[in-house]
Design a protein around this motif. Structure first.
Motif, PDB file in Angstrom:
ATOM      1  N   LYS A  86     -30.766 -10.728   5.191  1.00 13.30           N
ATOM      2  CA  LYS A  86     -32.008 -11.441   5.508  1.00 13.30           C
ATOM      3  C   LYS A  86     -33.228 -10.691   4.977  1.00 13.30           C
ATOM      4  O   LYS A  86     -34.132 -11.284   4.385  1.00 13.30           O
ATOM      5  N   ALA A  89     -33.476 -10.901   1.188  1.00 10.70           N
ATOM      6  CA  ALA A  89     -34.034 -12.167   0.701  1.00 10.70           C
ATOM      7  C   ALA A  89     -35.558 -12.135   0.754  1.00 10.70           C
ATOM      8  O   ALA A  89     -36.244 -12.575  -0.178  1.00 10.70           O
ATOM      9  N   HIS A 105     -32.007 -17.657  -1.016  1.00  7.03           N
ATOM     10  CA  HIS A 105     -31.036 -18.137  -0.036  1.00  7.03           C
ATOM     11  C   HIS A 105     -29.662 -17.507  -0.261  1.00  7.03           C
ATOM     12  O   HIS A 105     -28.984 -17.115   0.700  1.00  7.03           O
ATOM     13  N   ARG A 108     -29.687 -14.182   1.193  1.00  6.10           N
ATOM     14  CA  ARG A 108     -29.735 -14.228   2.660  1.00  6.10           C
ATOM     15  C   ARG A 108     -28.362 -14.484   3.282  1.00  6.10           C
ATOM     16  O   ARG A 108     -28.041 -13.949   4.336  1.00  6.10           O
TER      17      ARG A 108
END
Length: 194
Positions: A86, A89, A105, A108
């Motif tokens: 996360k 990203a 994405h 992530r």
């Protein structure tokens, strides 16, 4: 930012082993992109940045997530090393100038996966697992070959083996990983978790 400049920055931020792994994922992602008709440049960039937050100390990962309103699940609080996806990203966009939301994405979701992943999501998730520096996973030769034939079946196999490994070690399992396995399980050829 050009890939060459990103590589220079990452070489300073990642330890040697992580940097070698990153290069392996980048090139494996390029090969998978070619095999499955996706943009090689996008796959390489996502592979290059997938672990850009990996070597940040865990306490710092938690602090940065709080500071930048990145949600942290209970499993991630207990295992903050999982936050590198996360946070990575976020850093890909803010520090490395990645404007493509598909790339961010894919970064992530490269650790937990998620149901119904995009083609790039699957390429990065799989490349992270099969890059040439990886040697310890079970069935690796077979999974590597499968990756070039059927990404959905490959996802199911990797998720199956990952869940078995985490269960055998008593490791924390993010509920999203289990949901992802349940989504891809129908693509398996009769090899479910016992």
């Amino acid at each position: 930012m050009e890939k060459k400049e990103i590589r220079k920055r990452l070489k300073k931020k990642l330890d040697k082993g992580r940097y070698e792994h990153t290069k392996g994922v980048m090139y494996t992602a390029a090969c998978l992109a070619m095999a499955h008709g996706y943009s090689v440049d996008s796959a390489m960039l996502a592979g290059l940045l997938h672990d850009c937050a990996k070597c940040i100390p865990n306490a710092e990962k938690l602090r940065l997530c709080k500071e930048h309103d990145i949600p942290v699940t209970p499993v991630e609080y207990e295992n903050p090393y999982l936050l590198h996806a996360k946070l990575g990203a976020y850093l890909a966009e803010i520090e490395y100038g990645v404007a493509d939301p598909m790339i961010c994405h894919a970064i992530r979701v490269h650790t937990t996966g998620e149901p119904d992943m995009s083609l790039l999501d699957k390429i990065i998730y799989i490349a992270d697992y099969i890059e040439p520096g990886r040697t310890l996973a079970p069935n690796l030769d077979w999974i590597r070959a499968l990756a070039f034939r059927d990404l959905n079946a490959c996802m199911a196999e990797i998720l199956r083996d990952t869940l078995k490994h985490l269960s055998s070690r008593g490791g924390a399992i993010d509920p999203i990983t289990k949901m992802t396995y349940d989504y891809y399980k129908p693509y398996q050829k009769g090899r479910e978790i016992q």
